[in-house]
Design an enzyme around this catalytic site. Structure first.
Site, PDB file in Angstrom:
ATOM      1  N   LYS A  83       4.072   6.371   6.092  1.00 53.87           N
ATOM      2  CA  LYS A  83       2.728   6.715   5.640  1.00 53.87           C
ATOM      3  C   LYS A  83       1.641   6.033   6.463  1.00 53.87           C
ATOM      4  CE  LYS A  83       1.359   5.275   1.564  1.00 53.87           C
ATOM      5  NZ  LYS A  83       1.142   5.239   0.100  1.00 53.87           N
ATOM      6  N   ASP A  84       1.949   4.857   6.986  1.00 51.13           N
ATOM      7  CA  ASP A  84       0.940   4.076   7.715  1.00 51.13           C
ATOM      8  C   ASP A  84       0.998   4.270   9.221  1.00 51.13           C
ATOM      9  OD1 ASP A  84       0.244   2.968   5.258  1.00 51.13           O
ATOM     10  OD2 ASP A  84       1.743   1.391   5.447  1.00 51.13           O
ATOM     11  N   ARG A 131      -6.963  10.449  -0.897  1.00 55.94           N
ATOM     12  CA  ARG A 131      -6.089  11.544  -1.339  1.00 55.94           C
ATOM     13  C   ARG A 131      -5.846  11.474  -2.841  1.00 55.94           C
ATOM     14  NH1 ARG A 131      -0.913  11.341  -2.703  1.00 55.94           N
ATOM     15  NH2 ARG A 131      -0.808   9.182  -2.015  1.00 55.94           N
ATOM     16  N   ARG A 132      -5.518  10.274  -3.341  1.00 61.90           N
ATOM     17  CA  ARG A 132      -5.284  10.131  -4.784  1.00 61.90           C
ATOM     18  C   ARG A 132      -6.572  10.340  -5.560  1.00 61.90           C
ATOM     19  NH1 ARG A 132      -1.629   4.871  -3.449  1.00 61.90           N
ATOM     20  NH2 ARG A 132       0.325   5.965  -3.099  1.00 61.90           N
ATOM     21  N   ARG A 149      -7.449  -2.998  -3.243  1.00 60.18           N
ATOM     22  CA  ARG A 149      -6.793  -3.325  -1.977  1.00 60.18           C
ATOM     23  C   ARG A 149      -5.776  -4.436  -2.173  1.00 60.18           C
ATOM     24  NH1 ARG A 149      -8.719  -3.213   3.003  1.00 60.18           N
ATOM     25  NH2 ARG A 149      -6.568  -3.839   3.312  1.00 60.18           N
ATOM     26  N   VAL A 152       1.257  -4.801  -2.797  1.00 58.45           N
ATOM     27  CA  VAL A 152       1.662  -4.292  -4.108  1.00 58.45           C
ATOM     28  C   VAL A 152       1.518  -5.363  -5.204  1.00 58.45           C
ATOM     29  CG1 VAL A 152       3.623  -3.389  -5.420  1.00 58.45           C
ATOM     30  CG2 VAL A 152       3.207  -2.560  -3.106  1.00 58.45           C
ATOM     31  N   ARG A 155      -2.087  -5.973  -6.144  1.00 55.98           N
ATOM     32  CA  ARG A 155      -2.633  -4.852  -6.930  1.00 55.98           C
ATOM     33  C   ARG A 155      -2.176  -4.936  -8.377  1.00 55.98           C
ATOM     34  NH1 ARG A 155      -2.535   0.370  -2.831  1.00 55.98           N
ATOM     35  NH2 ARG A 155      -2.775  -0.844  -0.930  1.00 55.98           N
ATOM     36  N   CYS A 242      -4.446   8.025   8.381  1.00 56.52           N
ATOM     37  CA  CYS A 242      -3.824   7.802   7.075  1.00 56.52           C
ATOM     38  C   CYS A 242      -4.879   7.568   6.007  1.00 56.52           C
ATOM     39  CB  CYS A 242      -2.813   6.658   7.146  1.00 56.52           C
ATOM     40  SG  CYS A 242      -3.460   5.155   7.875  1.00 56.52           S
TER      41      CYS A 242
HETATM   42  N1  PBG Z   1      -0.855   2.156   2.255  1.00 57.37           N
HETATM   43  C1  PBG Z   1       0.018   1.062   1.876  1.00 57.37           C
HETATM   44  C2  PBG Z   1       1.412   1.538   1.630  1.00 57.37           C
HETATM   45  N2  PBG Z   1       2.173   1.980   2.640  1.00 57.37           N
HETATM   46  C3  PBG Z   1       3.393   2.367   2.098  1.00 57.37           C
HETATM   47  C4  PBG Z   1       3.366   2.128   0.744  1.00 57.37           C
HETATM   48  C5  PBG Z   1       4.446   2.418  -0.208  1.00 57.37           C
HETATM   49  C6  PBG Z   1       5.813   2.713   0.331  1.00 57.37           C
HETATM   50  C7  PBG Z   1       5.965   4.048   1.008  1.00 57.37           C
HETATM   51  O1  PBG Z   1       5.179   4.988   0.843  1.00 57.37           O
HETATM   52  O2  PBG Z   1       6.967   4.158   1.741  1.00 57.37           O
HETATM   53  C8  PBG Z   1       2.117   1.576   0.433  1.00 57.37           C
HETATM   54  C9  PBG Z   1       1.650   1.138  -0.894  1.00 57.37           C
HETATM   55  C10 PBG Z   1       1.184   2.234  -1.816  1.00 57.37           C
HETATM   56  O3  PBG Z   1       0.664   3.280  -1.392  1.00 57.37           O
HETATM   57  O4  PBG Z   1       1.297   2.036  -3.027  1.00 57.37           O
END
Ligand code: PBG
Length: 308
Positions: A83-84, A131-132, A149, A152, A155, A242
């Protein structure tokens, strides 16, 4: 052959370390005589914590320092959350491997409520993902979205401190860290289309390092690779980084790809959704085609508004 060492560049967050250790274990499973070392480091995205990500700017906030380490030959591979990972790579580096995907869905996390629909009028939801935010606002325009921010654990602590009624996180991160018990409910892709590559771990390395490429080869998961290829092709054609209100999610049904894409305004009043099906050999072309359909339906106007 001399005893080979693989040095893994990784972020130091608990999730990144879990993923790097997972790749280390997988490598050792396939090559018992290998030495694998972890090289944890901070990235710009880890250091700038007080600014919404969309405003920090620049693609690849969480990967650039890891790439520099590989280019300077201080590390051999970097392990990333797909994702990143930006859609384009610096000269000489590339994404060679995508590992099997964990649950790609978003998770609704709350100490008081079970689902998004259970939230009372005007409740506060934490997320820094456009997106969310776009998709949640479409469903519940009354909710107040507050930036969130940090890694995990940070948060979750902010949720527990009472700053939010609920937060949205990727289910995959919570599951890997054995915090599934914090998931109040999963948000289905029909409600929140996941981000490109969400839940998948990728491995980047120097493209001329044939020995490392050969050692990594058994870690590739073909189905995940096909799905993420379609999703990333869509993102690339939309020129999305992203930190944009873009969702892209592919499923495989036999040899057929079912790819869904979404581009939404941040306030959720204007969301474009398109989907496409086709043979898995055409994964990249399908992503590009879907992007063209989204652009034709007004995605360009929405995205240029976001980038302003
Ligand atoms: N942007 C941060 C990020 N990058 C990947 C994940 C979660 C693990 C994944 O998607 O593989 C997260 C945290 C989240 O969005 O809660």
């Amino acid at each position: 052959m001399s005893k080979k060492i693989i040095r893994i560049a990784t972020r130091h967050s608990p999730l990144a370390m879990w993923q790097a250790n997972f790749v280390k274990a997988e490598l050792l499973k396939h090559h018992a005589d290998l030495t694998v070392e972890l090289l944890p480091m901070k990235t710009k995205g880890d250091i700038i914590l007080d600014t919404p990500l969309a405003k920090v700017g620049g693609k690849g906030l969480f990967v650039k320092e890891l790439e520099v380490a590989m280019l300077e030959n201080k590390a051999d591979i970097a392990v990333h959350s797909m994702k990143d990972v930006p859609v384009e790579f610096p000269e000489g580096l590339g994404l060679s491997i995508i590992c099997e995907r964990e649950d790609p869905r978003d998770a609704f996390v709350s100490n008081k409520y079970k689902t998004l629909s259970d939230l009372p009028l005007g409740a506060i939801v934490g997320t820094c993902s456009l997106r969310r935010q776009s998709q949640i606002r479409e469903l519940r325009p009354d909710l107040i979205i507050k930036d969130l921010r940090g890694n995990v654990n940070t948060r979750l602590r902010k949720l527990d401190d009472g700053e939010y009624d609920a937060i949205i996180l990727a289910a995959a991160g919570l599951m890997r860290l054995e915090m599934d018990n914090r998931i109040a409910s999963f948000i289905e892709p029909e409600v929140s289309l996941p981000a490109v590559g969400q839940g998948a771990v990728g491995i980047e390395c120097r493209l001329d390092d044939e020995q490392t490429l050969a050692l990594l080869a058994p870690l590739n998961h073909q189905q995940t690779s096909i799905r993420v290829t379609a999703e990333r092709a869509m993102n690339l054609a939309l020129e999305g980084g992203c930190q944009v209100p873009i969702g892209s999610f592919a499923l495989l049904d036999g040899d057929q790809v079912y790819l869904r894409g979404l581009v939404g305004s941040v306030d959720g009043t204007h969301i474009i959704r398109k989907e496409i099906r086709g043979h898995q050999d055409q994964a990249k072309a399908l992503g590009e085609k879907l992007a063209a359909q989204l652009l034709g339906a007004g995605a360009k106007e929405i995205l240029s508004e976001v980038y302003k």
